[in-house]
Design a protein around this motif. Structure first.
Motif, PDB file in Angstrom:
ATOM      1  N   VAL A   1       0.851  -1.183   0.000  1.00  0.00           N
ATOM      2  CA  VAL A   1       0.000   0.000   0.000  1.00  0.00           C
ATOM      3  C   VAL A   1       0.893   1.241   0.000  1.00  0.00           C
ATOM      4  CG1 VAL A   1      -1.730   1.344   1.246  1.00  0.00           C
ATOM      5  CG2 VAL A   1      -1.871  -1.163   1.230  1.00  0.00           C
ATOM      6  N   ILE A   2       0.687   2.108  -0.984  1.00  0.00           N
ATOM      7  CA  ILE A   2       1.397   3.389  -1.046  1.00  0.00           C
ATOM      8  C   ILE A   2       0.378   4.494  -0.787  1.00  0.00           C
ATOM      9  CG2 ILE A   2       2.713   4.990  -2.482  1.00  0.00           C
ATOM     10  CD1 ILE A   2       3.841   2.620  -4.003  1.00  0.00           C
TER      11      ILE A   2
ATOM     12  N   ASP B   1       0.864  12.291  10.102  1.00  0.00           N
ATOM     13  CA  ASP B   1       0.064  11.502   9.161  1.00  0.00           C
ATOM     14  C   ASP B   1       0.897  10.401   8.506  1.00  0.00           C
ATOM     15  OD1 ASP B   1      -2.483  12.957   9.296  1.00  0.00           O
ATOM     16  OD2 ASP B   1      -1.296  14.612   8.516  1.00  0.00           O
ATOM     17  N   LYS B   2       2.115  10.741   8.151  1.00  0.00           N
ATOM     18  CA  LYS B   2       2.979   9.755   7.520  1.00  0.00           C
ATOM     19  C   LYS B   2       3.352   8.655   8.506  1.00  0.00           C
ATOM     20  CE  LYS B   2       4.827  13.368   4.494  1.00  0.00           C
ATOM     21  NZ  LYS B   2       5.976  14.216   4.169  1.00  0.00           N
ATOM     22  N   VAL B   3       3.687   9.059   9.731  1.00  0.00           N
ATOM     23  CA  VAL B   3       4.050   8.078  10.759  1.00  0.00           C
ATOM     24  C   VAL B   3       2.870   7.165  11.062  1.00  0.00           C
ATOM     25  CG1 VAL B   3       4.683   7.790  13.182  1.00  0.00           C
ATOM     26  CG2 VAL B   3       5.842   9.510  11.782  1.00  0.00           C
ATOM     27  N   ALA B   4       1.674   7.750  11.188  1.00  0.00           N
ATOM     28  CA  ALA B   4       0.485   6.946  11.467  1.00  0.00           C
ATOM     29  C   ALA B   4       0.248   5.925  10.368  1.00  0.00           C
ATOM     30  CB  ALA B   4      -0.740   7.851  11.621  1.00  0.00           C
ATOM     31  N   GLY B   5       0.401   6.349   9.118  1.00  0.00           N
ATOM     32  CA  GLY B   5       0.204   5.430   7.996  1.00  0.00           C
ATOM     33  C   GLY B   5       1.222   4.309   7.984  1.00  0.00           C
TER      34      GLY B   5
ATOM     35  N   TYR C   1       4.893   6.232   1.081  1.00  0.00           N
ATOM     36  CA  TYR C   1       3.980   7.347   0.899  1.00  0.00           C
ATOM     37  C   TYR C   1       4.571   8.321  -0.110  1.00  0.00           C
ATOM     38  CZ  TYR C   1       7.164   9.825   4.041  1.00  0.00           C
ATOM     39  OH  TYR C   1       8.281  10.389   4.603  1.00  0.00           O
ATOM     40  N   VAL C   2       3.684   9.038  -0.782  1.00  0.00           N
ATOM     41  CA  VAL C   2       4.081  10.086  -1.721  1.00  0.00           C
ATOM     42  C   VAL C   2       3.221  11.307  -1.424  1.00  0.00           C
ATOM     43  CG1 VAL C   2       4.254  10.775  -4.134  1.00  0.00           C
ATOM     44  CG2 VAL C   2       4.704   8.406  -3.502  1.00  0.00           C
TER      45      VAL C   2
ATOM     46  N   ALA D   1       8.502   4.763  -9.875  1.00  0.00           N
ATOM     47  CA  ALA D   1       9.670   4.110  -9.283  1.00  0.00           C
ATOM     48  C   ALA D   1       9.308   3.468  -7.950  1.00  0.00           C
ATOM     49  CB  ALA D   1      10.808   5.104  -9.104  1.00  0.00           C
ATOM     50  N   ARG D   2       8.514   4.177  -7.158  1.00  0.00           N
ATOM     51  CA  ARG D   2       8.106   3.631  -5.859  1.00  0.00           C
ATOM     52  C   ARG D   2       7.189   2.423  -6.026  1.00  0.00           C
ATOM     53  NH1 ARG D   2       9.128   6.967  -1.378  1.00  0.00           N
ATOM     54  NH2 ARG D   2      10.055   8.985  -1.940  1.00  0.00           N
TER      55      ARG D   2
END
Length: 232
Positions: free
Chosen positions: A77-78, A88-92, A100-101, A112-113
Motif C-alpha cells: 500500500v502506497i 500523518d505519515k508516521v500513522a500510515g 507514501y508520496v 519508481a516507488r
C-alpha cells in the motif's frame, strides 16, 4: 499476466491521470472514489498494489488501511496525501503502509516507488499458484472456486467459500467473530454475530466427514482457528 493496481482517490482528475499513466506502463487498473467503495473493490478482486489517498469521503484512508491490515499484510500500500505533517505519515507507516508520496508528486517518482514495492512484495521467490491455498489435505483455489479434502470434492455456497478462504489465509491464527464478520460479511454488516457460528457449522459439516480430523477449532470466548487437531 498484468499486475493489478487499485487506485482509491476521491479527486477524479488525479485518479484519471494516474489510470492513464499506469495503463500506459502496462498495469491493469481499478478505481474507487470513496473509502467504502475502495474496501468493496479490495475485497471483491485481487490486487498486486494499492494507491490510497488519505483524505477520502465516507471512510478516511487511515481507516481503510487499518481494515486492510486487519485481514492481511502482504499487499503493498502506497499512501497519497496532500498533507505534509509528519504525524500523518508516521500513522500510515505504523498501520502497515509500505510507502507514501506527498502531493503534488512527479509521476516518475511514483512509478519508481510502485516498481520498488512490487519487487519487494514478490521477494524474488519462485512463482507458485498464488490462488491455491492448502492445509492438512484441504485445498481451495480462489479463482476456480474448487474445494477438495484429499480426493473428495466439496461444494460450498458463496458465503461458505469466503469464510473458508479467510480461514485458509490465516492458518493457526485465532480469529474473532468480529474479524470474520468484517472480512466475510463486510464492515457495514449490522446483523447478529451469531451468523458466524451458524456458517462455521455449515462449513465444518462439509469439510469434516466422519473419520477425518477436525480442522476448524473453537477458541471459547474468542472465535475460531484453522489448525490441526492436537489429538491427532
Amino acid at each position: 499476466m498484468k499486475e493489478r493496481i487499485l487506485i482509491i482517490e476521491d479527486e477524479e482528475n488525479i485518479a484519471r491521470v494516474l489510470q492513464l499513466e499506469l495503463e500506459f506502463e502496462g498495469y491493469e487498473i481499478g478505481i474507487a472514489h470513496t473509502g467504502p467503495d475502495g474496501l468493496i473493490q479490495y475485497r471483491e478482486h485481487k490486487w498486486d498494489l494499492i494507491l490510497l489517498d488519505l483524505m477520502l469521503p465516507g471512510l478516511n484512508g487511515l481507516d481503510v488501511l487499518r481494515r486492510i491490515r486487519a485481514t492481511e499484510n502482504h499487499t503493498p500500500v502506497i499512501l497519497l496525501t496532500a498533507k505534509n505533517e509528519v504525524e500523518d505519515k508516521v500513522a500510515g507507516l505504523d498501520l502497515g503502509a509500505n510507502d507514501y508520496v506527498t502531493k503534488p508528486f512527479e509521476i516518475e517518482e511514483l512509478l519508481a516507488r510502485i516498481r520498488a514495492a512490487l519487487r519487494f512484495s514478490n521477494g524474488g521467490q519462485a512463482k507458485k499458484d498464488e490462488h491455491l491455498y492448502e492445509f492438512c489435505g484441504l485445498s481451495l483455489h480462489e479463482q476456480t472456486r474448487e474445494v477438495k479434502r484429499e480426493d473428495r470434492q466439496i461444494e460450498l455456497t458463496p458465503r461458505e467459500f469466503d469464510l473458508l478462504l479467510h480461514l485458509l489465509k490465516h492458518p493457526n491464527q485465532v480469529l474473532s467473530r468480529e474479524q470474520l464478520l468484517d472480512a466475510v460479511w463486510g464492515f457495514d454488516y449490522y446483523g447478529d454475530t451469531n451468523v458466524v457460528d451458524v456458517y462455521i457449522r455449515y462449513v465444518r459439516k462439509k469439510i469434516e466427514k466422519p473419520g477425518e480430523s477436525t480442522l476448524i477449532q473453537t477458541v471459547r470466548g474468542v472465535g475460531y482457528v484453522l489448525k490441526e487437531n492436537d489429538e491427532n
